[in-house]
Scaffold this active site. Structure first.
Site, PDB file in Angstrom:
ATOM      1  CE  LYS A  43      -2.888   3.166   0.743  1.00 55.94           C
ATOM      2  NZ  LYS A  43      -4.430   3.080   0.163  1.00 55.94           N
ATOM      3  CE  LYS A  62      14.793  11.061 -30.428  1.00 52.81           C
ATOM      4  NZ  LYS A  62      13.469  10.799 -31.640  1.00 52.81           N
TER       5      LYS A  62
HETATM    6  P1  NAD Z   1     -10.551   9.279   9.472  1.00 50.57           P
HETATM    7  O1  NAD Z   1      -9.099  10.515   9.690  1.00 50.57           O
HETATM    8  O2  NAD Z   1     -12.086   9.776   8.652  1.00 50.57           O
HETATM    9  O3  NAD Z   1     -11.402   7.957  10.454  1.00 50.57           O
HETATM   10  C1  NAD Z   1     -10.808   7.945  11.754  1.00 50.57           C
HETATM   11  C2  NAD Z   1     -11.325   7.502  12.496  1.00 50.57           C
HETATM   12  O4  NAD Z   1     -10.554   6.920  13.742  1.00 50.57           O
HETATM   13  C3  NAD Z   1     -12.516   9.138  13.069  1.00 50.57           C
HETATM   14  O5  NAD Z   1     -13.306   8.744  12.634  1.00 50.57           O
HETATM   15  C4  NAD Z   1     -11.778   9.378  14.145  1.00 50.57           C
HETATM   16  O6  NAD Z   1     -12.344   9.876  15.465  1.00 50.57           O
HETATM   17  C5  NAD Z   1     -11.460   7.446  15.438  1.00 50.57           C
HETATM   18  N1  NAD Z   1      -9.737   7.334  15.897  1.00 50.57           N
HETATM   19  C6  NAD Z   1      -9.262   8.298  15.796  1.00 50.57           C
HETATM   20  N2  NAD Z   1      -8.391   8.395  16.786  1.00 50.57           N
HETATM   21  C7  NAD Z   1      -9.115   6.656  16.872  1.00 50.57           C
HETATM   22  C8  NAD Z   1      -8.836   6.292  18.546  1.00 50.57           C
HETATM   23  N3  NAD Z   1      -7.785   6.696  19.990  1.00 50.57           N
HETATM   24  N4  NAD Z   1      -9.647   5.296  19.716  1.00 50.57           N
HETATM   25  C9  NAD Z   1     -10.660   5.094  18.676  1.00 50.57           C
HETATM   26  N5  NAD Z   1     -11.305   5.704  17.240  1.00 50.57           N
HETATM   27  C10 NAD Z   1     -10.363   6.940  16.490  1.00 50.57           C
HETATM   28  O7  NAD Z   1      -9.740   8.900   8.232  1.00 50.57           O
HETATM   29  P2  NAD Z   1      -9.991   7.941   7.160  1.00 50.57           P
HETATM   30  O8  NAD Z   1     -10.146   8.852   5.807  1.00 50.57           O
HETATM   31  O9  NAD Z   1     -10.940   7.298   7.450  1.00 50.57           O
HETATM   32  O10 NAD Z   1      -8.480   7.067   6.959  1.00 50.57           O
HETATM   33  C11 NAD Z   1      -8.949   5.843   7.461  1.00 50.57           C
HETATM   34  C12 NAD Z   1      -7.569   4.913   7.329  1.00 50.57           C
HETATM   35  O11 NAD Z   1      -7.517   4.772   6.225  1.00 50.57           O
HETATM   36  C13 NAD Z   1      -6.302   5.506   7.583  1.00 50.57           C
HETATM   37  O12 NAD Z   1      -5.384   5.788   7.384  1.00 50.57           O
HETATM   38  C14 NAD Z   1      -5.993   6.259   5.913  1.00 50.57           C
HETATM   39  O13 NAD Z   1      -4.240   7.252   5.525  1.00 50.57           O
HETATM   40  C15 NAD Z   1      -6.519   5.131   4.824  1.00 50.57           C
HETATM   41  N6  NAD Z   1      -7.462   5.631   4.277  1.00 50.57           N
HETATM   42  C16 NAD Z   1      -7.665   6.144   3.646  1.00 50.57           C
HETATM   43  C17 NAD Z   1      -8.556   6.061   2.355  1.00 50.57           C
HETATM   44  C18 NAD Z   1      -9.024   7.816   1.583  1.00 50.57           C
HETATM   45  O14 NAD Z   1      -9.589   8.473   0.602  1.00 50.57           O
HETATM   46  N7  NAD Z   1      -9.997   8.869   3.005  1.00 50.57           N
HETATM   47  C19 NAD Z   1      -8.499   5.877   0.886  1.00 50.57           C
HETATM   48  C20 NAD Z   1      -7.381   4.394   1.834  1.00 50.57           C
HETATM   49  C21 NAD Z   1      -6.867   4.189   2.667  1.00 50.57           C
END
Ligand code: NAD
Length: 301
Positions: A171, A242
């Site tokens: 990833k 080139k």
């Molecule tokens: P986000 O910030 O929307 O969601 C994260 C969630 O985790 C939030 O609801 C937050 O309140 C919760 N959280 C944070 N700390 C916490 C804790 N200690 N205990 C419980 N809950 C907690 O992020 P996202 O966009 O949903 O991304 C999540 C993961 O997926 C990331 O690692 C991101 O890189 C990956 N990702 C995101 C996308 C995208 O397009 N958004 C695509 C692929 C992968």
């Protein structure tokens, strides 16, 4: 059907958890933002006050958290999953996090009889909603096949990439390559448009030409790089040198800074100095293999 716990109901985790519930699993959820769980609770999921309480009520625990800091705290910290997980439970991290961290978690959990997979996803929020995600899994093969039916509720392209950490590595490689490619495309498109091509026409030209047809990943790497077949010339390196030179010259005429193109030009210059001008243009892979100290050969060529 399993008792599934889901921690982190954000942009990705929220809809992924709804899809797991839709597949018929019994759900327990938690998040530091309780309001994020409303759709899940409305559909009959149970709320847990901590990752520990959630793990106590679950056979499989998923996390979808921002990054390594949150994963470490939820997986290993006080009130975390490890404190609640029973022997035989499974922890699956869907976050894009650190390969070294998930390997450490795997090691610590194994001593307590809890299995671990890393399974970061690709496909964005629309994919999370529609269940059309790539899910890149690292971990034990038998465990993977046991958990795959649940992962199939999250994504339509679930694949085991290797042992623990390998899903995360794939990833991270994907996102790094995507970032660099988009920056190179930004350079190319600003050059093309500033020099007089309409944006739509340029995009069409890129989409319908070799690169846009996906030939690097579909043909060049399996047919040239994997077998180490650099002397069967499809497109000579000196011709690519080139063309990149002509493009950077055009960039100078139109005052378009092109940092990535400049770097590519210097690498092609180095390959030429090594006497590789008449070899295939994919010999540029050889330069990076040498710097990295690794070969990309499959031995099948
Ligand atoms: P986000 O910030 O929307 O969601 C994260 C969630 O985790 C939030 O609801 C937050 O309140 C919760 N959280 C944070 N700390 C916490 C804790 N200690 N205990 C419980 N809950 C907690 O992020 P996202 O966009 O949903 O991304 C999540 C993961 O997926 C990331 O690692 C991101 O890189 C990956 N990702 C995101 C996308 C995208 O397009 N958004 C695509 C692929 C992968």
């Amino acid at each position: 059907m399993s008792r599934v716990g889901f921690i982190g109901l954000g942009n990705m985790g929220g809809p992924m958890a709804l899809n797991v519930a839709k597949a018929g699993h019994t759900m327990v959820v938690t998040d530091i933002r309780r309001e994020a769980a409303k759709p899940h609770l409305d559909q009959g999921a149970q709320w847990a006050d901590s990752p520990k309480a959630l793990a106590q009520a679950s056979e499989i625990v998923f996390t979808s958290l921002p990054g390594p800091r949150e994963v470490e705290s939820v997986a290993l910290g006080p009130g975390g999953i490890l404190e609640g997980a029973a022997r035989g439970a499974v922890y699956v991290d869907l976050s894009t996090s650190s390969a070294t961290l998930i390997r450490r978690i795997h090691y610590i959990y194994a001593e307590r009889g809890v299995d671990v997979l890393d399974a970061p996803v690709s496909g964005g929020v629309p994919g999370a909603r529609s269940g059309k995600l790539a899910v890149l899994v690292g971990g034990d093969d038998a465990l993977y096949w046991r958990i795959k039916p649940v992962l199939d509720a999250i994504g339509d392209k679930v694949m085991r990439v290797g042992e623990i950490g390998c899903g995360t590595i794939a990833k991270l490689v994907h996102n790094m390559v995507s970032a660099c490619a988009r920056m190179a495309i930004a350079e190319g498109m600003t050059l093309g448009v500033k020099a007089g091509v309409k944006p739509e026409a340029l995009l069409d030209a890129l989409q319908r030409s070799s690169f846009g047809q996906g030939r690097v990943l579909k043909e060049m790497i399996p047919n040239t790089v994997f077998p180490g077949n650099f002397d069967t010339v499809n497109f000579a390196l000196e011709l690519l040198r080139k063309d990149v030179g002509l493009a950077t010259e055009l960039g100078r005429e139109y005052h378009v800074p092109m940092m990535i193109a400049a770097l590519a030009e210097q690498q092609l210059e180095e390959a030429l100095r090594r006497g590789w001008g008449q070899r295939d243009s994919n010999s540029i892979f050889l330069l990076q293999e040498e710097r990295a100290g690794v070969h990309l050969r499959t031995g099948k060529g």
